[in-house]
Design an enzyme around this catalytic site. Structure first.
Site, PDB file in Angstrom:
ATOM      1  N   SER A 112       0.826  -1.213   0.000  1.00 53.43           N
ATOM      2  CA  SER A 112       0.000   0.000   0.000  1.00 53.43           C
ATOM      3  C   SER A 112       0.848   1.246   0.000  1.00 53.43           C
ATOM      4  CB  SER A 112      -0.919   0.029   1.216  1.00 53.43           C
ATOM      5  OG  SER A 112      -1.660   1.241   1.204  1.00 53.43           O
ATOM      6  N   HIS A 122      -7.475  -3.375   4.722  1.00 56.90           N
ATOM      7  CA  HIS A 122      -6.878  -2.021   4.687  1.00 56.90           C
ATOM      8  C   HIS A 122      -7.655  -1.176   3.678  1.00 56.90           C
ATOM      9  CE1 HIS A 122      -4.453   0.932   2.508  1.00 56.90           C
ATOM     10  NE2 HIS A 122      -3.850   1.180   3.660  1.00 56.90           N
ATOM     11  N   ASN A 123      -7.883  -1.733   2.507  1.00 58.71           N
ATOM     12  CA  ASN A 123      -8.587  -0.976   1.479  1.00 58.71           C
ATOM     13  C   ASN A 123     -10.045  -0.728   1.851  1.00 58.71           C
ATOM     14  OD1 ASN A 123      -6.166  -1.212   0.123  1.00 58.71           O
ATOM     15  ND2 ASN A 123      -7.131  -1.556  -1.856  1.00 58.71           N
ATOM     16  N   LYS A 141      -4.490  -6.705   3.410  1.00 61.62           N
ATOM     17  CA  LYS A 141      -4.481  -5.582   2.462  1.00 61.62           C
ATOM     18  C   LYS A 141      -5.905  -5.252   2.001  1.00 61.62           C
ATOM     19  CE  LYS A 141      -2.857  -2.453  -0.409  1.00 61.62           C
ATOM     20  NZ  LYS A 141      -3.856  -2.057  -1.347  1.00 61.62           N
ATOM     21  N   GLU A 172      -9.988   2.044   4.066  1.00 62.09           N
ATOM     22  CA  GLU A 172      -9.679   3.219   3.211  1.00 62.09           C
ATOM     23  C   GLU A 172     -10.969   3.739   2.550  1.00 62.09           C
ATOM     24  OE1 GLU A 172      -6.366   2.562   0.320  1.00 62.09           O
ATOM     25  OE2 GLU A 172      -7.839   3.080  -1.212  1.00 62.09           O
TER      26      GLU A 172
HETATM   27  C1  6PG Z   1      -3.199   1.469  -1.640  1.00 61.24           C
HETATM   28  C2  6PG Z   1      -4.432   1.717  -2.456  1.00 61.24           C
HETATM   29  C3  6PG Z   1      -4.266   1.037  -3.765  1.00 61.24           C
HETATM   30  C4  6PG Z   1      -5.215   1.508  -4.845  1.00 61.24           C
HETATM   31  C5  6PG Z   1      -6.569   0.916  -4.686  1.00 61.24           C
HETATM   32  C6  6PG Z   1      -7.680   1.859  -5.039  1.00 61.24           C
HETATM   33  O1  6PG Z   1      -3.336   0.914  -0.572  1.00 61.24           O
HETATM   34  O2  6PG Z   1      -2.127   1.856  -2.097  1.00 61.24           O
HETATM   35  O3  6PG Z   1      -5.553   1.214  -1.824  1.00 61.24           O
HETATM   36  O4  6PG Z   1      -4.309  -0.331  -3.522  1.00 61.24           O
HETATM   37  O5  6PG Z   1      -5.228   2.858  -4.982  1.00 61.24           O
HETATM   38  O6  6PG Z   1      -6.574  -0.174  -5.551  1.00 61.24           O
HETATM   39  O7  6PG Z   1      -8.799   1.080  -5.088  1.00 61.24           O
HETATM   40  P1  6PG Z   1     -10.120   1.505  -5.834  1.00 61.24           P
HETATM   41  O8  6PG Z   1      -9.751   1.741  -7.267  1.00 61.24           O
HETATM   42  O9  6PG Z   1     -11.029   0.353  -5.637  1.00 61.24           O
HETATM   43  O10 6PG Z   1     -10.558   2.771  -5.167  1.00 61.24           O
END
Ligand code: 6PG
Length: 476
Positions: free
Chosen positions: A130, A187-188, A184, A191
């Site tokens: 990430s 985590h997302n 991960k 996010e």
């Molecule tokens: C990270 C981000 C990265 C990416 C995502 C965005 O942790 O660096 O989360 O993995 O920007 O894939 O996901 P979406 O396109 O689903 O918003």
């Protein structure tokens, strides 16, 4: 010439940045890309790092350039392409070699790939990375899943490239098979919730308090100096203060309100639901992205239904309300993180990973997209109580919830009365209110289930009578 310490396939944006980071930290790296031109271009532009890079134009050359047992990072589009790449590589590999998928893979694919290699000479690591492009280049947060032995082979390189939080590298081995990619994914998911909650607060400031983008940027800038200090708040200030080169207007006002999503948020929700763990903040955020993408439908609905006829959005004390917004965002964030960690705790049991919660919080303190001060507080809370049922009942977070949930209640009430959508903020409030209430209302649901389907229920007095006397009368 000495052999490379590690190899990397896939010189797209993330792969190139990761390879440069690896080289810059003094590790020799062999690189390969499906199209030779990309490899040549990458090498030509590597400047003073060229000495650490071995550009390879064939798989044979690439594999031969790496010191066995060979760790090979695959940084390509998640999905079938990874399986295909693995099949291409396999015939060239030998005992102990490690294929490492560093993309945003579905952890179920990672489990499948790991299991498929079990018992063979080869092994597989699913590695969550990430931090976006910048993180890959200068220090990401790295979540590793695979055998502990395979992690030891790559630990030195990964430690050298990971972000550091007060000298602590943000990388860890989290468990076997899919553990790294699962963490991960969550985590997302967090996010997504974080971003949606920020967007809802922005909506209240824009449509409720009628503030300009730059004014809202100032508010986020001030918050970034306080308890909300985090990368996402920091970039939100920058985003809100940026001007559009074409029109001179705030760029944020020129961006279409349709959000994309690639799957990790949705997977978080699916897995949470599979295990029966509420992740309402992430669910609300994923649903909000889906609604956002229905731009045409929303515009048509606005014509038919109109906006809620609620009149002017009024607050008695503007400054006090902005302080409430700050605390509301903190409260809601606590809810989303508590849910994310609860999902990981359930998955840890379900998949036998023994996920180390304090370590996860620790390696998210820097490098990753959700990095923040706040994660240091979560690290401390889980270090003191690693097996706690829920983050919000740890002493520090219980105190924070008690201190901020009044603000969340006032903000959600004001938004609801003002007709402004706040699904993620409201979900956090609903979560707190349900989770903290010892006596809920599911007795009625149990009664209904028994009434129409004889599903049975447990009694409060423990008596051995599990069906209702449906049809009998009780006077009010
Ligand atoms: C990270 C981000 C990265 C990416 C995502 C965005 O942790 O660096 O989360 O993995 O920007 O894939 O996901 P979406 O396109 O689903 O918003």
């Amino acid at each position: 010439m000495s052999q490379a310490e590690i190899g990397l396939i896939g010189l797209g944006v993330m792969g190139s940045n990761l390879a440069l980071n690896i080289a810059e930290k003094g590790n020799k790296i062999a690189v390969f890309n499906r199209t030779v031109e990309a490899t040549r271009k990458f090498y030509a532009e590597a400047g003073e790092l060229k000495g650490q890079i071995v550009p390879c134009e064939t798989i044979e050359e690439f594999v031969a350039a790496i010191r066995p047992p060979r760790p090979i990072i695959i940084m390509i589009k998640a999905g079938e392409a990874v399986d295909q790449q693995m099949e291409i590589l396999k015939p060239y590999l030998s005992k102990g070699d490690i294929m490492i998928d560093a993309g945003n893979a579905n952890f179920r694919d990672t489990m499948r790939r790991f299991e498929a290699l079990k018992g063979s000479d080869l092994t597989f690591i699913g590695m969550g990375v990430s931090g976006g492009e910048e993180g890959a280049r200068h220090g990401p947060s790295i979540m590793v899943g695979g055998t502990e032995e395979s992690y030891r082979r790559v630990e030195k390189v990964l430690t050298s490239i990971a972000a550091k939080y007060e000298n602590d590298p943000c990388v860890a081995w989290l468990g076997e098979n899919g553990a790294g990619h699962f963490v991960k994914t969550i985590h997302n998911g967090i996010e997504y919730a974080d971003m949606q909650m920020i967007a809802e607060i922005y909506g209240i400031l824009r449509d409720g308090l009628k503030m300009s983008a730059a004014e809202i940027g100032e508010v986020f800038g001030a918050w970034n100096k306080g308890r909300l200090n985090s990368y996402l708040i920091e970039i939100t200030e920058k985003v809100l203060k940026a001007a559009d080169p074409l029109t001179g207007k705030p760029i944020v006002d020129m961006i279409l309100d349709k959000a994309g999503q690639k799957g990790t948020g949705k997977w978080s929700v699916i897995e949470a639901q599979n295990m029966g763990i509420p992740a309402t903040g992430i669910e609300a955020a994923v649903a909000a992205r889906s609604i956002s993408s229905m731009k045409d439908e929303r515009e048509a609905a606005e014509k038919i239904l109109g906006l809620p006829p609620v009149g002017e959005f009024t607050v008695a004390d503007r400054q006090a309300f902005i302080e409430d917004l700050e605390n509301a965002l903190l409260a809601a964030k606590i809810g989303a993180y508590a849910q994310g960690f609860a999902v990981m705790s359930a998955a840890s049991k379900e998949f036998g990973w023994n996920l180390p919660m304090p370590t996860i919080a620790k390696i998210w303190r820097a490098g990753c997209i959700i990095r923040s001060q706040f994660l240091d507080e979560i690290t401390t809370a889980f270090t003191k109580a690693p097996d706690v049922a829920n983050l919000i009942v740890t002493p520090a977070f219980a105190a924070m919830v008690k201190e901020t949930d009044g603000a969340l209640r006032r903000v959600v009430s004001a938004a609801v009365l003002g007709g402004l959508p706040v699904p993620a903020l409201a979900s956090a409030l609903g979560y707190f209110d349900s989770y903290r209430r010892g006596r809920g209302t599911a007795n009625v649901i149990q009664a209904q289930r028994d009434f129409f389907g004889a599903h049975g229920f447990d009694r409060v007095d423990g008596a051995d009578s599990h069906h209702g006397p449906w049809g009998s009368g009780l006077n009010a």
